[in-house]
Write a protein that holds these residues in place. Structure first.
Motif, PDB file in Angstrom:
ATOM      1  N   MET A  12       7.545   0.436   1.169  1.00  0.00           N
ATOM      2  CA  MET A  12       6.537   1.453   0.869  1.00  0.00           C
ATOM      3  C   MET A  12       6.128   2.122   2.179  1.00  0.00           C
ATOM      4  O   MET A  12       5.807   1.444   3.145  1.00  0.00           O
ATOM      5  CB  MET A  12       5.297   0.842   0.207  1.00  0.00           C
ATOM      6  CG  MET A  12       5.529   0.246  -1.150  1.00  0.00           C
ATOM      7  SD  MET A  12       3.986  -0.269  -1.970  1.00  0.00           S
ATOM      8  CE  MET A  12       3.367  -1.529  -0.848  1.00  0.00           C
ATOM      9  N   GLU A  18       3.021   4.108  -3.013  1.00  0.00           N
ATOM     10  CA  GLU A  18       1.980   3.308  -3.656  1.00  0.00           C
ATOM     11  C   GLU A  18       1.803   3.733  -5.108  1.00  0.00           C
ATOM     12  O   GLU A  18       1.714   2.891  -6.006  1.00  0.00           O
ATOM     13  CB  GLU A  18       0.658   3.459  -2.904  1.00  0.00           C
ATOM     14  CG  GLU A  18       0.682   2.902  -1.504  1.00  0.00           C
ATOM     15  CD  GLU A  18      -0.532   3.304  -0.689  1.00  0.00           C
ATOM     16  OE1 GLU A  18      -1.422   4.017  -1.203  1.00  0.00           O
ATOM     17  OE2 GLU A  18      -0.600   2.886   0.491  1.00  0.00           O
ATOM     18  N   LYS A  22       2.345   1.463  -8.444  1.00  0.00           N
ATOM     19  CA  LYS A  22       1.227   1.290  -9.386  1.00  0.00           C
ATOM     20  C   LYS A  22       1.615   1.761 -10.777  1.00  0.00           C
ATOM     21  O   LYS A  22       1.249   1.129 -11.774  1.00  0.00           O
ATOM     22  CB  LYS A  22      -0.010   2.032  -8.891  1.00  0.00           C
ATOM     23  CG  LYS A  22      -0.639   1.353  -7.682  1.00  0.00           C
ATOM     24  CD  LYS A  22      -2.001   1.914  -7.340  1.00  0.00           C
ATOM     25  CE  LYS A  22      -1.897   3.202  -6.586  1.00  0.00           C
ATOM     26  NZ  LYS A  22      -3.189   3.668  -6.062  1.00  0.00           N
ATOM     27  N   ALA A  36      -2.014  -1.127  -4.470  1.00  0.00           N
ATOM     28  CA  ALA A  36      -0.881  -1.152  -3.550  1.00  0.00           C
ATOM     29  C   ALA A  36      -1.296  -0.534  -2.221  1.00  0.00           C
ATOM     30  O   ALA A  36      -2.005   0.476  -2.197  1.00  0.00           O
ATOM     31  CB  ALA A  36       0.297  -0.379  -4.139  1.00  0.00           C
ATOM     32  N   SER A  37      -0.858  -1.145  -1.143  1.00  0.00           N
ATOM     33  CA  SER A  37      -1.143  -0.641   0.202  1.00  0.00           C
ATOM     34  C   SER A  37       0.145  -0.604   1.008  1.00  0.00           C
ATOM     35  O   SER A  37       0.715  -1.655   1.323  1.00  0.00           O
ATOM     36  CB  SER A  37      -2.173  -1.527   0.909  1.00  0.00           C
ATOM     37  OG  SER A  37      -2.289  -1.151   2.268  1.00  0.00           O
ATOM     38  N   SER A  38       0.600   0.602   1.346  1.00  0.00           N
ATOM     39  CA  SER A  38       1.804   0.722   2.173  1.00  0.00           C
ATOM     40  C   SER A  38       1.511   0.262   3.598  1.00  0.00           C
ATOM     41  O   SER A  38       2.369  -0.322   4.259  1.00  0.00           O
ATOM     42  CB  SER A  38       2.321   2.160   2.167  1.00  0.00           C
ATOM     43  OG  SER A  38       1.331   3.063   2.617  1.00  0.00           O
ATOM     44  N   VAL A  43       0.892  -5.679  -2.528  1.00  0.00           N
ATOM     45  CA  VAL A  43       0.582  -5.250  -3.888  1.00  0.00           C
ATOM     46  C   VAL A  43      -0.216  -6.382  -4.525  1.00  0.00           C
ATOM     47  O   VAL A  43       0.221  -7.531  -4.519  1.00  0.00           O
ATOM     48  CB  VAL A  43       1.857  -4.960  -4.709  1.00  0.00           C
ATOM     49  CG1 VAL A  43       1.508  -4.642  -6.149  1.00  0.00           C
ATOM     50  CG2 VAL A  43       2.637  -3.808  -4.082  1.00  0.00           C
TER      51      VAL A  43
END
Length: 69
Positions: A12, A18, A22, A36-38, A43
């Motif tokens: 990601m 993200e 999701k 979600a966090s790149s 996740v």
């Protein structure tokens, strides 16, 4: 019964990634929430274990084009 899982996900790179994750994970019956966090490569998923499982969540992330560590 609701369960929570935090997965390390590589690949990601941006907000679009993200959103993609999701969308795929959120479409699974039984998923209650997805974050979600790149930046953090994470996740977080809250899900109903009676309706879905970790394998289905990992498969959806892979389908989105990313790798679960």
């Amino acid at each position: 019964m609701a369960e929570s899982i935090e997965l390390t996900v590589t690949g990601m790179k941006c907000g679009g990634c993200e959103t993609n994750v999701k969308g795929k994970v959120g479409a699974i019956d039984g998923v209650l929430s997805v974050a979600a966090s790149s930046k953090e490569k994470k996740v977080e998923v809250d899900y109903d274990a009676a309706k879905t499982n970790l394998d289905a969540i990992k498969a959806a992330i892979a389908e989105a084009g990313f790798t679960v560590e």
